[in-house]
Enzyme design. Structure first.
Site, PDB file in Angstrom:
ATOM      1  N   LYS A 145       0.827  -1.211   0.000  1.00  0.00           N
ATOM      2  CA  LYS A 145       0.000   0.000   0.000  1.00  0.00           C
ATOM      3  C   LYS A 145       0.865   1.265   0.000  1.00  0.00           C
ATOM      4  CE  LYS A 145      -3.680  -2.353   2.552  1.00  0.00           C
ATOM      5  NZ  LYS A 145      -4.306  -2.834   1.352  1.00  0.00           N
ATOM      6  N   CYS A 146       1.885   1.253  -0.831  1.00  0.00           N
ATOM      7  CA  CYS A 146       2.882   2.320  -0.875  1.00  0.00           C
ATOM      8  C   CYS A 146       2.841   2.985  -2.248  1.00  0.00           C
ATOM      9  CB  CYS A 146       4.261   1.681  -0.627  1.00  0.00           C
ATOM     10  SG  CYS A 146       5.671   2.790  -0.799  1.00  0.00           S
ATOM     11  N   GLY A 147       3.271   4.229  -2.298  1.00  0.00           N
ATOM     12  CA  GLY A 147       3.374   4.910  -3.580  1.00  0.00           C
ATOM     13  C   GLY A 147       4.331   4.213  -4.536  1.00  0.00           C
ATOM     14  N   PHE A 148       5.259   3.440  -3.992  1.00  0.00           N
ATOM     15  CA  PHE A 148       6.218   2.713  -4.826  1.00  0.00           C
ATOM     16  C   PHE A 148       5.749   1.296  -5.167  1.00  0.00           C
ATOM     17  CE2 PHE A 148       9.071   5.759  -2.580  1.00  0.00           C
ATOM     18  CZ  PHE A 148       9.505   6.454  -3.696  1.00  0.00           C
ATOM     19  N   THR A 149       4.590   0.875  -4.664  1.00  0.00           N
ATOM     20  CA  THR A 149       4.087  -0.480  -4.908  1.00  0.00           C
ATOM     21  C   THR A 149       4.059  -0.835  -6.397  1.00  0.00           C
ATOM     22  OG1 THR A 149       2.852  -0.469  -2.839  1.00  0.00           O
ATOM     23  CG2 THR A 149       2.157  -2.068  -4.500  1.00  0.00           C
TER      24      THR A 149
END
Length: 170
Positions: A38-42
Site C-alpha cells: 500500500k505504498c506509492g512505490f508499490t
C-alpha cells in the site's frame, strides 16, 4: 548471527514463517527489495517482475529477486503473509519469491538487514532503510555490490545486474 560473513550465511522467514537458508541461492546474483502493498512505490512490483522475467529468460540459473515485505513505513504492509502473497500475484503477477514479513530497522530488524546496512550504509553512512522498495544487489560471492533508494526504478538496475552476472567468478 554474529559470525555471518556474507549474504548466504543467513536464514530468513519464508512465506509460511519457516526458516529459509539463503545458502539455497549460493552462486546466484540476488536483488533484495523490502516491499509493501500500500505504498506509492508499490507499482515497482510490475518493474521488478519484468526485470525478473527478462533476465531469467537469458540467465535462468544465475539470478533471483527476493522480496521482503515490511510494515515499518507508514503501516503500508498490514496484511498477513498469505494476504501479501495473494496481493502480489493477483495485482502484479509476481513470480519471484516474496518471503515472510520482517522488520528492516530497529531492535527487531532481521539479522540479514542489520548486516546489509552495516556492509553498505546509505548516504552519509546512515545505517537505516529510509522507505519501502530500497534495493541491494548481492554478488555470487555473497557480498553487496550496490544499494539503491526507493526512487530507483527496477528497470534501471538491469545493467548492474547483468554486469554482475557476466563478471568472472574470483
Amino acid at each position: 548471527m554474529a559470525s555471518a560473513t556474507n549474504f548466504f550465511d543467513f536464514q530468513v522467514p519464508d512465506k509460511k514463517g519457516a526458516d529459509k537458508p539463503l545458502s539455497e541461492y549460493k552462486g546466484k546474483v540476488v536483488l533484495v527489495v523490502n516491499t509493501a502493498s500500500k505504498c506509492g512505490f508499490t507499482p515497482q512490483y510490475a518493474g521488478l517482475e519484468k526485470l525478473w522475467k527478462d533476465i531469467k529468460e537469458k540467465h535462468p540459473d544465475d539470478f533471483v529477486i527476493l522480496g521482503f515485505p515490511c510494515n515499518q513505513f507508514g503501516g503500508q504492509e498490514p496484511g498477513s503473509n498469505d494476504d501479501i502473497q495473494s496481493f502480489c500475484q493477483v495485482n502484479y503477477g509476481v513470480s519471484f519469491p516474496i518471503l515472510g514479513k520482517i522488520d528492516v530497522n530497529g531492535d527487531n530488524a532481521s539479522d540479514l538487514y542489520k548486516w546489509m546496512k552495516k556492509e553498505k550504509p546509505g548516504i552519509m553512512g546512515i545505517q537505516m532503510i529510509k522507505w519501502n522498495f530500497e534495493k541491494f544487489l548481492i554478488g555470487r560471492d555473497g557480498t553487496i555490490k550496490g544499494r539503491w533508494a526507493s526512487t530507483t526504478k527496477p528497470e534501471s538496475l538491469e545493467k548492474p545486474i547483468l554486469d554482475e552476472i557476466n563478471s568472472k567468478p574470483e
